[in-house]
Design a protein around this motif. Structure first.
Motif, PDB file in Angstrom:
ATOM      1  N   UNK A 102       4.151  -2.972  15.005  1.00 47.35           N
ATOM      2  CA  UNK A 102       4.474  -4.400  15.016  1.00 47.35           C
ATOM      3  C   UNK A 102       3.693  -5.128  16.097  1.00 47.35           C
ATOM      4  N   UNK A 103       3.410  -4.436  17.202  1.00 45.01           N
ATOM      5  CA  UNK A 103       2.651  -5.035  18.301  1.00 45.01           C
ATOM      6  C   UNK A 103       1.141  -4.998  18.050  1.00 45.01           C
ATOM      7  N   UNK A 104       0.731  -4.528  16.866  1.00 41.43           N
ATOM      8  CA  UNK A 104      -0.684  -4.549  16.500  1.00 41.43           C
ATOM      9  C   UNK A 104      -1.500  -3.408  17.080  1.00 41.43           C
ATOM     10  N   UNK A 105      -0.838  -2.313  17.439  1.00 41.19           N
ATOM     11  CA  UNK A 105      -1.525  -1.164  18.039  1.00 41.19           C
ATOM     12  C   UNK A 105      -1.811  -0.067  17.019  1.00 41.19           C
ATOM     13  N   UNK A 106      -2.380   1.021  17.501  1.00 44.59           N
ATOM     14  CA  UNK A 106      -2.713   2.180  16.668  1.00 44.59           C
ATOM     15  C   UNK A 106      -1.671   3.271  16.899  1.00 44.59           C
ATOM     16  N   UNK A 107      -0.993   3.675  15.829  1.00 47.13           N
ATOM     17  CA  UNK A 107      -0.034   4.770  15.883  1.00 47.13           C
ATOM     18  C   UNK A 107      -0.693   6.008  15.284  1.00 47.13           C
ATOM     19  N   UNK A 108      -0.828   7.058  16.091  1.00 52.61           N
ATOM     20  CA  UNK A 108      -1.436   8.301  15.628  1.00 52.61           C
ATOM     21  C   UNK A 108      -0.380   9.313  15.224  1.00 52.61           C
ATOM     22  N   UNK A 109      -0.512   9.821  13.997  1.00 53.38           N
ATOM     23  CA  UNK A 109       0.428  10.818  13.473  1.00 53.38           C
ATOM     24  C   UNK A 109      -0.318  12.026  12.928  1.00 53.38           C
ATOM     25  N   UNK A 110       0.334  13.161  13.025  1.00 53.37           N
ATOM     26  CA  UNK A 110      -0.109  14.376  12.352  1.00 53.37           C
ATOM     27  C   UNK A 110       0.958  14.641  11.295  1.00 53.37           C
ATOM     28  N   UNK A 127       7.611  11.072   7.083  1.00 53.98           N
ATOM     29  CA  UNK A 127       7.491  10.064   8.142  1.00 53.98           C
ATOM     30  C   UNK A 127       6.238   9.217   8.020  1.00 53.98           C
ATOM     31  N   UNK A 128       5.122   9.842   7.664  1.00 51.68           N
ATOM     32  CA  UNK A 128       3.870   9.082   7.519  1.00 51.68           C
ATOM     33  C   UNK A 128       4.016   8.026   6.427  1.00 51.68           C
ATOM     34  N   UNK A 129       4.609   8.418   5.308  1.00 55.01           N
ATOM     35  CA  UNK A 129       4.838   7.469   4.217  1.00 55.01           C
ATOM     36  C   UNK A 129       5.794   6.361   4.618  1.00 55.01           C
ATOM     37  N   UNK A 130       6.809   6.707   5.405  1.00 51.97           N
ATOM     38  CA  UNK A 130       7.760   5.712   5.903  1.00 51.97           C
ATOM     39  C   UNK A 130       7.031   4.631   6.697  1.00 51.97           C
ATOM     40  N   UNK A 131       6.213   5.045   7.679  1.00 53.68           N
ATOM     41  CA  UNK A 131       5.494   4.069   8.500  1.00 53.68           C
ATOM     42  C   UNK A 131       4.509   3.259   7.665  1.00 53.68           C
ATOM     43  N   UNK A 132       3.848   3.900   6.719  1.00 54.72           N
ATOM     44  CA  UNK A 132       2.869   3.203   5.880  1.00 54.72           C
ATOM     45  C   UNK A 132       3.531   2.116   5.039  1.00 54.72           C
ATOM     46  N   UNK A 133       4.710   2.431   4.504  1.00 56.04           N
ATOM     47  CA  UNK A 133       5.391   1.503   3.605  1.00 56.04           C
ATOM     48  C   UNK A 133       6.212   0.449   4.334  1.00 56.04           C
ATOM     49  N   UNK A 134       6.687   0.761   5.534  1.00 52.07           N
ATOM     50  CA  UNK A 134       7.572  -0.147   6.266  1.00 52.07           C
ATOM     51  C   UNK A 134       6.836  -1.056   7.242  1.00 52.07           C
ATOM     52  N   UNK A 135       5.521  -0.993   7.234  1.00 50.74           N
ATOM     53  CA  UNK A 135       4.744  -1.835   8.142  1.00 50.74           C
ATOM     54  C   UNK A 135       3.619  -2.499   7.348  1.00 50.74           C
ATOM     55  N   UNK A 136       2.907  -3.382   8.013  1.00 52.16           N
ATOM     56  CA  UNK A 136       1.729  -4.006   7.407  1.00 52.16           C
ATOM     57  C   UNK A 136       0.458  -3.353   7.930  1.00 52.16           C
ATOM     58  N   UNK A 137       0.589  -2.175   8.500  1.00 50.37           N
ATOM     59  CA  UNK A 137      -0.556  -1.504   9.129  1.00 50.37           C
ATOM     60  C   UNK A 137      -1.604  -1.068   8.118  1.00 50.37           C
ATOM     61  N   UNK A 138      -2.850  -1.085   8.560  1.00 51.85           N
ATOM     62  CA  UNK A 138      -3.920  -0.435   7.801  1.00 51.85           C
ATOM     63  C   UNK A 138      -3.694   1.074   7.965  1.00 51.85           C
TER      64      UNK A 138
END
Length: 191
Positions: A102-110, A127-138
């Motif tokens: 939300x703060x426009x940063x880069x979240x790194x996941x494995x 979890x990766x799918x959760x973050x991808x779908x619940x945010x507007x992140x690239x």
């Protein structure tokens, strides 16, 4: 003053010549805005390697056990890393990850959640799918390819961001989205 820039240059100075790190696809990495960076996991050195090859600071989610080591605890927090309790839905970690995005940063996941024992790409956790779908992140897939052996080439390949528009509209499940992300990482490894 943040320790991050100094530590990044020191770690880069050690890792890049030792493992002859070759970085590909940096042109695909968004210069600004939220990014969910999803990478395969073959070594304990993966987070620092991604950290020194990424063009932007990466906030990592790491297993909670690492935060029990006194010296490591302070370093991890200084680098923007936050804990996740493995084996279930850690709501606090999910909130922390969404806040990073939300703060426009880069979240790194494995997405595999743990290192691969044989170097093969494993199954990703939702979890990766959760973050991808619940945010507007690239959503940027990344592959670490090669052995961590002195003077052997280690490749870090950043792929094109996944077109998330249709997946968000179709309201697919986090599990399905994670499978798509893992498939994109697998394609980078095969190339």
């Amino acid at each position: 003053m943040s320790l991050y820039p100094f530590a990044r240059s020191v770690v880069a100075g050690l890792l890049k010549p030792t493992y002859r790190i070759k970085v590909e696809g940096l042109e695909h990495f968004p210069k600004e805005g939220a990014v969910l960076l999803c990478t395969n996991h073959i070594s304990n050195l993966d987070p620092p390697v991604v950290g020194v090859t990424s063009p932007r600071k990466v906030f990592f989610m790491a297993k909670a056990e690492l935060f029990n080591v006194p010296v490591l605890n302070g370093l991890l927090k200084n680098f923007g890393t936050f804990p996740v309790k493995r084996g279930g839905g850690d709501r606090e970690a999910l909130r922390a990850g969404l806040k990073v995005l939300k703060e426009g940063n880069v979240l790194g996941l494995f997405p595999e959640g743990t290192r691969s024992k044989n170097g093969e790409l494993g199954k990703g956790l939702p979890g990766a799918g959760f973050f991808a779908l619940r945010s507007d992140a690239a959503v940027v897939p990344c592959a670490i390819i090669g052995p961590y052996k002195s003077l052997k080439t280690l490749r870090v390949v950043y792929g094109k961001p996944i077109n998330m528009e249709k997946y968000r509209q179709e309201k697919i499940s986090p599990e399905e989205m994670t499978n798509i992300i893992m498939s994109e990482i697998g394609n980078l490894i095969k190339k």
